[in-house]
Design a protein around this motif. Sequence first.
Motif, short mmCIF file in Angstrom:
data_model
loop_
_atom_site.label_atom_id
_atom_site.label_comp_id
_atom_site.label_asym_id
_atom_site.label_seq_id
_atom_site.Cartn_x
_atom_site.Cartn_y
_atom_site.Cartn_z
N CYS A 222 51.46 -42.18 21.15
CA CYS A 222 50.51 -41.23 21.74
C CYS A 222 49.62 -42.02 22.68
O CYS A 222 48.93 -42.95 22.27
CB CYS A 222 49.70 -40.58 20.63
N THR B 126 56.01 -39.42 30.67
CA THR B 126 54.98 -39.00 29.73
C THR B 126 55.09 -37.50 29.49
O THR B 126 55.08 -36.72 30.43
CB THR B 126 53.58 -39.35 30.27
N THR B 128 53.67 -34.03 27.57
CA THR B 128 52.43 -33.50 27.03
C THR B 128 52.74 -32.35 26.07
O THR B 128 53.60 -31.52 26.34
CB THR B 128 51.53 -33.00 28.17
N CYS B 137 45.29 -31.49 24.14
CA CYS B 137 46.58 -31.84 24.72
C CYS B 137 46.76 -33.32 24.46
O CYS B 137 45.84 -34.10 24.67
CB CYS B 137 46.57 -31.68 26.23
N ASP B 139 49.36 -36.80 25.15
CA ASP B 139 50.47 -37.37 25.91
C ASP B 139 51.28 -38.30 25.02
O ASP B 139 50.71 -39.10 24.29
CB ASP B 139 49.94 -38.20 27.10
N THR B 141 54.75 -40.98 24.92
CA THR B 141 55.82 -41.66 25.65
C THR B 141 56.83 -42.20 24.65
O THR B 141 56.48 -42.77 23.63
CB THR B 141 55.28 -42.84 26.49
#
Lengths: 259, 318
Positions: A222, B126, B128, B137, B139, B141
Amino acid sequence: MKILACVKQVPDSSDTMAITPEGSRVVPTAATVFRMNRYDEFALEEALLMKERIPGTEVHAVTVGPERAGSTLRRALETGADHGIHILTPEVAYLDPFAVASLIASWARTRDYDLILAGVMAEDDMEGQTGQLLAAILDLPCVTSVMEARVRPADNEIDLEREIEGGLRMSVLTRMPAVLTIQSGINTPRYPSLSHVLRARRQAFEVMAMDGPALPGPLSRCTGVRLPEISSQGVIIAGTPREKARELVRILHEHAFLA
Amino acid sequence: MDSLTLIIAEQDGSTTSQELLELVSFARMLPGGGNPTIVLVGTARKDRAEKTAATTGCPVLALTGDHLGLYNPEAFCDAVLEALGDTEPAWICLAHTSTGVDLAPRLAVNLGATCITAVEGISGTTLTRAVCAGRYCADFTPSTACTVVTVLPGAFPPLPASTDTAGPVEHRAVSPGPCRSRTLGIAENTHRDSSLKDAEVIVSAGRGVGTRENISMIRELAGVFPRAAVGASRPVCDLGWLGYAHQVGSTGQTVSPKLYIACGISGAIQHLAGMRGSQLIIAINADPDAAIFRFAHYGIVEDLTTFLPILLEELRGG
């Protein structure tokens, strides 16, 4: 039968959480109260109902999390689980579902559970993956979003109804051992009973400390958290409650919803 | 199959044509996702493969077998893995539906891939997604060469139906392997109610109404409008304040009334999926950061216990 119920500790309300100044994660504040993920309460209750129906059934509860998650495990024992396992991790902002599932799998692999139950998702991360990942790691069948479960211990099978889109139900038959993810509303979770509370007070639970190299590497990281953008099309009506009510009534008239 | 990006959907099942077009839009935003291959899993009875190739222009691989008519996680996963063979896709995209979220993690484990679910935004690699009932929200990866993604229906604009040349179609028969679970059938849930479908106005209650007693004010508000019905978010049904017949959302009913008044509803994605199509959305919630305000045309930040009596008074007075 031997059943493992997976329970996660989540913040009671996200209102009390805060984003760190650099915006990389959501963290608890002094005001944050933790409790059991509601979906897992349904999973635990389903396990306890099976225990009541099938003589000789044992229910274990497992949680993955830092020190504070012990209170959620304690609650599972107070509600009626026979045994608790705390897979103790450092206090990290985000533990990805693969890491969580791998940790639970490392406990469950050699312990011959007939069923492993988990909630469909956690209220905080809302990923809805842990049960399915766990089943795949252990190479077990998995049925998600279960709304009805009828175990047939003699046949080593279980009849299930799972909820799918548009108010439809899918009937599935699976052999055991299996992993089930339990949808909310399948039952009414009970409260702890006095006898269980007294028993749980005396009962220690098993703690497996997992840190450093023992912690499976995360597959997803994250990298940032923020408040969502408010869409520009919406109008927030301002004023006193009375003024807001009058404005709303005017809007309803304008759109001809009121005679 | 040489695409780096795959889209997987059922031939006969729950992924709609609209969701498939949204998946193509999403796939094209991925690095190297320009020409995704669409893998349709199902029976050979339908002609969806040809239609899909024509509307998207994408190559379509139809994996067919009589055992693939109804979704089964093991059968579907085995069929896809067999079709993949030695190819190493970078991205595998599914719709975030009951099937997609069931299948994605199993595929990911078998491919050594990262799994990221309910994705609603993308920038580079990335992804979301919403957390904490849509309040934030976040992100994410992936750190593996292959990533399995489920994409939230409605989050990306559908690809406009193409007039270009249709993509090539390949049909490949898949033979059944051993499965420990069997899908027996699909039936209508008897708890449904048709009044929501026919209503022009829906007044819905979320957990933010506070108490079971306050539901009477929701009913009263609905009673102000002709052809109105009372809806509910899942937590309200789980608490027993209203029956499941009232539930609006991805696992309840999908509605698109002329007016939707969301009272004390936080706006979790499962609920939004069921009411986003409403013509006019009014949200009343005490939490100014509630996700529902992102989708509402008009928002009122007030506690329902105090605000609804005032609103009802004004409605009666007017």
